[in-house]
Design a protein around this motif. Structure first.
Motif, short mmCIF file in Angstrom:
data_model
loop_
_atom_site.label_atom_id
_atom_site.label_comp_id
_atom_site.label_asym_id
_atom_site.label_seq_id
_atom_site.Cartn_x
_atom_site.Cartn_y
_atom_site.Cartn_z
N SER A 1 44.76 -15.78 19.46
CA SER A 1 45.70 -14.67 19.31
C SER A 1 45.10 -13.32 19.68
O SER A 1 45.80 -12.31 19.64
CB SER A 1 46.22 -14.62 17.88
OG SER A 1 45.18 -14.35 16.97
N THR A 2 43.81 -13.29 20.04
CA THR A 2 43.19 -12.02 20.44
C THR A 2 43.26 -11.80 21.95
O THR A 2 42.91 -10.72 22.42
CB THR A 2 41.72 -11.97 20.00
OG1 THR A 2 40.97 -12.94 20.75
CG2 THR A 2 41.57 -12.24 18.52
N ASP B 1 48.28 -12.95 22.54
CA ASP B 1 48.32 -11.95 21.48
C ASP B 1 49.76 -11.53 21.17
O ASP B 1 50.00 -10.80 20.21
CB ASP B 1 47.48 -10.73 21.85
CG ASP B 1 47.90 -10.10 23.18
OD1 ASP B 1 48.64 -10.74 23.96
OD2 ASP B 1 47.47 -8.96 23.44
N PRO C 1 53.26 -12.66 19.79
CA PRO C 1 53.87 -13.78 19.04
C PRO C 1 55.08 -14.38 19.73
O PRO C 1 55.38 -15.56 19.56
CB PRO C 1 54.23 -13.15 17.69
CG PRO C 1 54.20 -11.68 17.89
CD PRO C 1 53.22 -11.43 18.99
N ARG D 1 53.77 -16.98 22.08
CA ARG D 1 53.37 -18.16 21.31
C ARG D 1 54.60 -18.95 20.88
O ARG D 1 54.62 -20.18 20.93
CB ARG D 1 52.53 -17.75 20.10
CG ARG D 1 51.27 -16.97 20.46
CD ARG D 1 50.31 -16.85 19.29
NE ARG D 1 50.81 -16.10 18.16
CZ ARG D 1 50.53 -14.83 17.87
NH1 ARG D 1 49.74 -14.13 18.69
NH2 ARG D 1 51.01 -14.24 16.79
N ASN E 1 39.07 -20.11 11.19
CA ASN E 1 40.36 -19.65 11.73
C ASN E 1 40.29 -19.70 13.25
O ASN E 1 39.93 -18.72 13.91
CB ASN E 1 40.65 -18.24 11.22
CG ASN E 1 41.99 -17.70 11.67
OD1 ASN E 1 42.61 -18.20 12.60
ND2 ASN E 1 42.45 -16.67 10.99
N ALA F 1 42.59 -19.76 15.43
CA ALA F 1 43.54 -18.89 16.14
C ALA F 1 43.03 -17.46 16.21
O ALA F 1 43.65 -16.62 16.89
CB ALA F 1 44.90 -18.92 15.46
N TRP G 1 43.29 -15.25 14.11
CA TRP G 1 44.51 -14.53 13.73
C TRP G 1 44.30 -13.82 12.40
O TRP G 1 44.08 -14.45 11.38
CB TRP G 1 45.65 -15.54 13.63
CG TRP G 1 47.00 -14.98 13.34
CD1 TRP G 1 47.75 -14.16 14.13
CD2 TRP G 1 47.80 -15.26 12.17
NE1 TRP G 1 48.96 -13.91 13.53
CE2 TRP G 1 49.02 -14.58 12.33
CE3 TRP G 1 47.61 -16.01 11.02
CZ2 TRP G 1 50.04 -14.61 11.38
CZ3 TRP G 1 48.62 -16.06 10.06
CH2 TRP G 1 49.82 -15.37 10.24
N CYS G 2 44.39 -12.50 12.43
CA CYS G 2 44.29 -11.69 11.21
C CYS G 2 45.53 -10.81 11.16
O CYS G 2 45.62 -9.81 11.87
CB CYS G 2 43.00 -10.86 11.23
SG CYS G 2 42.80 -9.81 9.77
N HIS G 3 46.49 -11.21 10.33
CA HIS G 3 47.79 -10.54 10.27
C HIS G 3 47.99 -10.03 8.86
O HIS G 3 48.10 -10.81 7.91
CB HIS G 3 48.89 -11.53 10.67
CG HIS G 3 50.26 -10.93 10.75
ND1 HIS G 3 50.59 -9.97 11.68
CD2 HIS G 3 51.39 -11.18 10.03
CE1 HIS G 3 51.86 -9.64 11.53
NE2 HIS G 3 52.37 -10.35 10.54
N GLN H 1 55.26 -15.63 13.17
CA GLN H 1 54.19 -15.12 14.04
C GLN H 1 53.59 -16.21 14.95
O GLN H 1 52.98 -15.89 15.96
CB GLN H 1 53.09 -14.51 13.19
CG GLN H 1 53.52 -13.22 12.50
CD GLN H 1 53.81 -12.11 13.50
OE1 GLN H 1 52.96 -11.77 14.32
NE2 GLN H 1 55.01 -11.56 13.43
N PRO I 1 50.89 -18.41 15.12
CA PRO I 1 49.52 -18.51 15.66
C PRO I 1 49.15 -19.93 16.09
O PRO I 1 48.23 -20.11 16.89
CB PRO I 1 48.65 -18.05 14.49
CG PRO I 1 49.46 -18.36 13.27
CD PRO I 1 50.89 -18.12 13.67
#
Length: 527
Positions: A292-293, A298, A300, A303, A450, A452, A454-456, A489, A491
């Motif tokens: 996701s970076t 990145d 959504p 994705r 993690n 993905a 992914w930090c949401h 989202q 991920p």
């Protein structure tokens, strides 16, 4: 006032060699990454290390998610949930090997060493053997654990910076396997500190004898085990990556137990009078994690579009052949807080293609990583990747399938700049939703568990609040909300939950299918 949470309770060739009565041969699916469980996350590694060789302060009763005393006879929590005091078991012996004979029993020093090497970046063992400490990091332990203090030789206190509802269950996980501080000191003095990982010393029911990479691991029953000695005198892991070969060995009597059968072979195994086919609905999920970076993943909406392009039912039919079900959430439906109200993304290639075009994505090329080994949540990652490759081609996305040796696959897939999307999955470690939602999708797990990356924050706020509540109903509501955010989202593409099948010889007695995925041979016998 303190609340008591728990009280004390009671290199050889295998081909053509028939297993003896006191020997159990397990045809394992792959080689372990190493033998120091805290460094790794793969079930293959835990089967070869944490389960036969080590104990933890607390343990899971085999076949259940019940937490029972281990090397700690009891644990008490302070009323504010910030201190946990463990009373340690006395008279527990460590194994010995050619390089080391212990001069003392297990005590508080070993507990402090086991956890502080993971927390303290200046600790002499912090970076030995790679020092990834993926579970410790992914669970937010560096910030959570303020200190680990020795009260006396058989009392240890953990001080936390905030309440943590899953803490007791977490301490029974494989990353908490207790290693010998005395052995570590001896190997550091000898200039061979990596031997903690390659020549393991533990307190478990079996001791390490020898390992030939990609071929065989040998163990012997620990005669000084603090519980009843194992009924098996010799335990052998015959490393056999091909499920068809494992099946042939099982039929030929060259192994007693095999994991992860080919779905196509399951009925024949059930029909074989010489095979006991055990099965249990798995506490697991298989997924495809986007990075996701990296653009365009990145976004959504991109994705989400890719998720709509995947024909998950076809994957269940072809890859699982009746042994799995489509996954819509990142936790399995047997777990408390599962949000069944969530509606899965529909399989709609035309809508997926239109959504990609609306986001300005065209001529997209990407990699899909396929695991080289079978897992309970994915019996054939290469075939799954090929099906996704064909699905993505229908919406104009060109896919290259890549793979690596299992240890390298796990290591490379953690990298922040990893290209493409990785097929992986998870079997629960402790029966708590936190073990899925926080470990696999929380901010602490980025560049670790993690995949993905992914930090949401809206998701993070929910799972952190859930960690600190002692009210399960409140926690369940927060996790249900977190699953809504996850679905929005996207991920991951959630693929499947599987049934776990365990075929074994009828000569094997006492084996229990463990809901947390481990293959445990203490308490097992062979007629």
């Amino acid at each position: 006032m303190k609340t008591k949470l728990l009280a004390a309770t009671a290199a050889m060739t295998l081909v053509g060699i028939a297993a003896q009565a006191s020997t159990l041969v397990y045809c394992s699916e792959g080689s372990p990454e190493g033998f120091d469980p805290a460094l790794f996350t793969a079930g293959t590694t835990f089967d070869a290390s944490a389960h036969p060789l080590y104990n933890r302060l607390l343990e899971f009763e085999t076949g259940t998610t019940n937490v029972i005393p281990g090397l700690a006879e009891s644990v008490e929590a302070s009323e504010d949930g910030l201190e946990y005091t463990f009373k340690l078991r006395q008279g527990v012996k460590f194994h010995s090997n050619d390089d080391f004979t212990p001069s003392r029993d297990f005590n508080a020093d070993d507990v402090i060493f086991t956890f502080m090497r993971q927390k303290d970046e200046s600790h002499p063992y912090h970076e030995i053997s790679g020092g990834t400490w993926e579970y410790f990091q992914g669970m937010g332990m560096p910030d959570l654990v303020d200190s680990v203090e020795k009260i006396d030789d058989y009392t240890v206190k953990f001080k936390l910076t905030k309440p943590e509802a899953p803490f007791v269950a977490n301490m029974a996980m494989d990353f908490g396997s207790i290693v010998s501080a005395e052995y570590a000191d001896a190997m550091m003095s000898a200039g061979t500190p990596e031997k903690l990982n390659t020549a393991p010393i533990g307190t478990g029911p079996f001791s390490f004898v020898a390992y030939q990479k990609d071929a065989v691991i040998r163990y012997a029953a620990n005669a000084d085990y603090w519980k009843e000695p194992a009924q098996i005198e010799n335990l052998i892991f015959a490393i056999t990556p091909d499920a068809s070969v494992r099946y042939q060995k099982l039929k030929a009597g060259e192994c007693h137990v095999m994991p992860y059968p080919n779905p196509a072979d399951i009925q024949a195994m059930k029909d074989d009078a010489d095979i006991n086919m055990m099965e249990q609905e798995g506490l697991n999920v298989g997924y495809l994690a986007y990075n996701s970076t990296m653009a365009p993943f990145d976004n959504p909406k991109v994705r989400k579009a890719l998720n709509m392009a995947i024909d998950k039912q076809a994957i269940i039919d072809v890859v699982f052949q009746g042994s799995g079900q489509v996954a819509k959430n990142p936790i399995p439906p047997t777990m408390w807080s599962y949000n069944d109200a969530i509606v899965d993304d529909p399989y709609d290639p035309e809508a997926a293609k239109a959504m990609l075009e609306a986001e300005g994505v065209s001529d997209l090329s990407m990699k899909i990583w396929a695991m080289p080994v079978q897992r309970p949540y994915n019996p054939n990652a290469r075939r799954m990747a090929e099906l996704i490759q064909a699905d993505f081609a229908k919406v104009g996305v060109d896919v290259e399938i890549v793979s690596f040796e299992w240890g390298e696959y796990l290591s490379r897939s953690r990298e922040l700049n990893r290209d493409g999307a990785v097929l992986l999955g998870w079997t629960g470690d402790n029966g708590d939703p936190d073990n899925f939602l926080a470990v696999l999708l929380g901010c602490d797990g980025v560049e670790a568990s993690n995949r993905a990356q992914w930090c949401h924050q809206p998701f993070e706020d929910l799972i952190q609040k859930a960690k600190q509540s002692t009210d399960q109903a409140e926690r369940a509501k927060l996790y249900e909300e977190a699953q809504v955010v996850f679905k929005d989202q996207a991920p991951w593409a959630t693929i499947a939950h599987s049934v776990v099948y365990m075929p074994m010889s009828n000569k094997v007695k006492g084996y229990k299918v463990h809901p947390l995925g481990g293959h445990i041979f203490y308490g097992v016998s062979v007629e």
